[in-house]
Design a protein around this motif. Structure first.
Motif, PDB file in Angstrom:
ATOM      1  N   LEU A  39       0.815  -1.222   0.000  1.00  0.00           N
ATOM      2  CA  LEU A  39       0.000   0.000   0.000  1.00  0.00           C
ATOM      3  C   LEU A  39       0.846   1.269   0.000  1.00  0.00           C
ATOM      4  O   LEU A  39       0.301   2.369  -0.072  1.00  0.00           O
ATOM      5  CB  LEU A  39      -0.938   0.005   1.208  1.00  0.00           C
ATOM      6  N   THR A  40       2.161   1.116   0.081  1.00  0.00           N
ATOM      7  CA  THR A  40       3.030   2.294   0.087  1.00  0.00           C
ATOM      8  C   THR A  40       3.630   2.574  -1.288  1.00  0.00           C
ATOM      9  O   THR A  40       4.469   3.457  -1.425  1.00  0.00           O
ATOM     10  CB  THR A  40       4.165   2.116   1.110  1.00  0.00           C
ATOM     11  N   ARG A  46      -1.524   1.421  -6.637  1.00  0.00           N
ATOM     12  CA  ARG A  46      -2.210   0.980  -5.418  1.00  0.00           C
ATOM     13  C   ARG A  46      -3.442   0.124  -5.694  1.00  0.00           C
ATOM     14  O   ARG A  46      -3.909  -0.580  -4.806  1.00  0.00           O
ATOM     15  CB  ARG A  46      -2.572   2.198  -4.564  1.00  0.00           C
ATOM     16  N   CYS A  50      -1.194  -4.974  -4.153  1.00  0.00           N
ATOM     17  CA  CYS A  50      -1.554  -5.946  -3.114  1.00  0.00           C
ATOM     18  C   CYS A  50      -2.176  -7.213  -3.684  1.00  0.00           C
ATOM     19  O   CYS A  50      -2.362  -8.192  -2.959  1.00  0.00           O
ATOM     20  CB  CYS A  50      -2.494  -5.306  -2.103  1.00  0.00           C
ATOM     21  N   TYR A 119      -9.456   1.176  -4.292  1.00  0.00           N
ATOM     22  CA  TYR A 119      -8.859  -0.010  -3.695  1.00  0.00           C
ATOM     23  C   TYR A 119      -9.351  -0.092  -2.258  1.00  0.00           C
ATOM     24  O   TYR A 119      -9.711   0.922  -1.651  1.00  0.00           O
ATOM     25  CB  TYR A 119      -7.329   0.025  -3.765  1.00  0.00           C
ATOM     26  N   PRO A 150      -6.952   6.026  -5.419  1.00  0.00           N
ATOM     27  CA  PRO A 150      -5.486   6.086  -5.546  1.00  0.00           C
ATOM     28  C   PRO A 150      -4.960   7.496  -5.728  1.00  0.00           C
ATOM     29  O   PRO A 150      -3.862   7.812  -5.269  1.00  0.00           O
ATOM     30  CB  PRO A 150      -5.204   5.206  -6.774  1.00  0.00           C
TER      31      PRO A 150
END
Length: 202
Positions: A39-40, A46, A50, A119, A150
């Motif tokens: 998530l960074t 984004r 993940c 997200y 995002p």
């Protein structure tokens, strides 16, 4: 905007007028979702980072949907990725959030991948394992997710996302994954991750 789905998913293609929807549910053994640092990443990634799958000691289930339109700028995607313990068996129920379970959901425009859409991480819900074996795994997922934009577009992702899915996931190996299904590839573009490749359609 709330989204709710409730039907069985394998590898299939549905045609409706001039639009078409392709969906695929799969499971990867001896795998894991990418660590929470996903998530960074930079904002346009984004929606996708993940969902990437790496080697691990768990079982990862993926659902990938692509809805194509005769107007290409209206084609959309949605992705759901779930990590369960490797020993999950029929009858097991897992509440979420849970230290043993991870989930991630995203959706958006395929033409403007990473620039629009939402997200989401789970805030409440349950995963029930219906069956599990060499031919794959069947699960029922009912969860509510907290969504974010995002690029932090105001108002786009304020409503919770609700997901209800009955998944029949067929086995895939890590080597069979591509950008669409979730290979961990730092060079994969948002566009590649928002469109199924020919390989994914077969």
């Amino acid at each position: 905007m709330k989204r709710s789905h409730a039907f069985s998913c394998g590898a299939f293609l549905l045609f409706c007028g001039t639009d078409a929807e392709a969906a695929r549910a799969f499971v990867v053994e001896d795998a894991a979702m990418r660590d929470p640092a996903c998530l960074t990443v930079e904002p346009r990634q984004r929606l996708f980072a993940c969902h990437q799958i790496v080697a691990g000691d768990s079982r990862v289930i993926g659902l990938r949907r692509f809805r194509s339109s005769w107007r290409t700028d209206r084609s959309t995607f949605s992705k759901l990725t779930i990590q369960l313990p490797a020993d999950a068996k029929a009858g097991d129920r897992f509440s979420v959030p849970n230290d043993r379970v991870r989930m991630f959901h995203s959706r958006g425009s395929s033409a403007f991948a990473g620039k629009t859409g939402c997200y989401a991480v789970p805030v409440a819900g349950q995963i029930t394992v219906v069956s599990a074996g060499d031919s794959g795994i069947e699960v029922q997922v009912d969860a509510t997710f907290r969504s974010a934009s995002p690029l932090q577009w105001p108002g786009e992702c304020e409503a919770p996302t609700t997901v209800s899915e009955h998944l029949r996931a067929q086995p895939l190996s890590l080597e069979q994954l591509d950008a669409w299904t979730g290979v961990h590839d730092p060079e994969a573009s948002p566009f590649e991750q928002a469109h199924p490749s020919r390989r994914s359609r077969n």
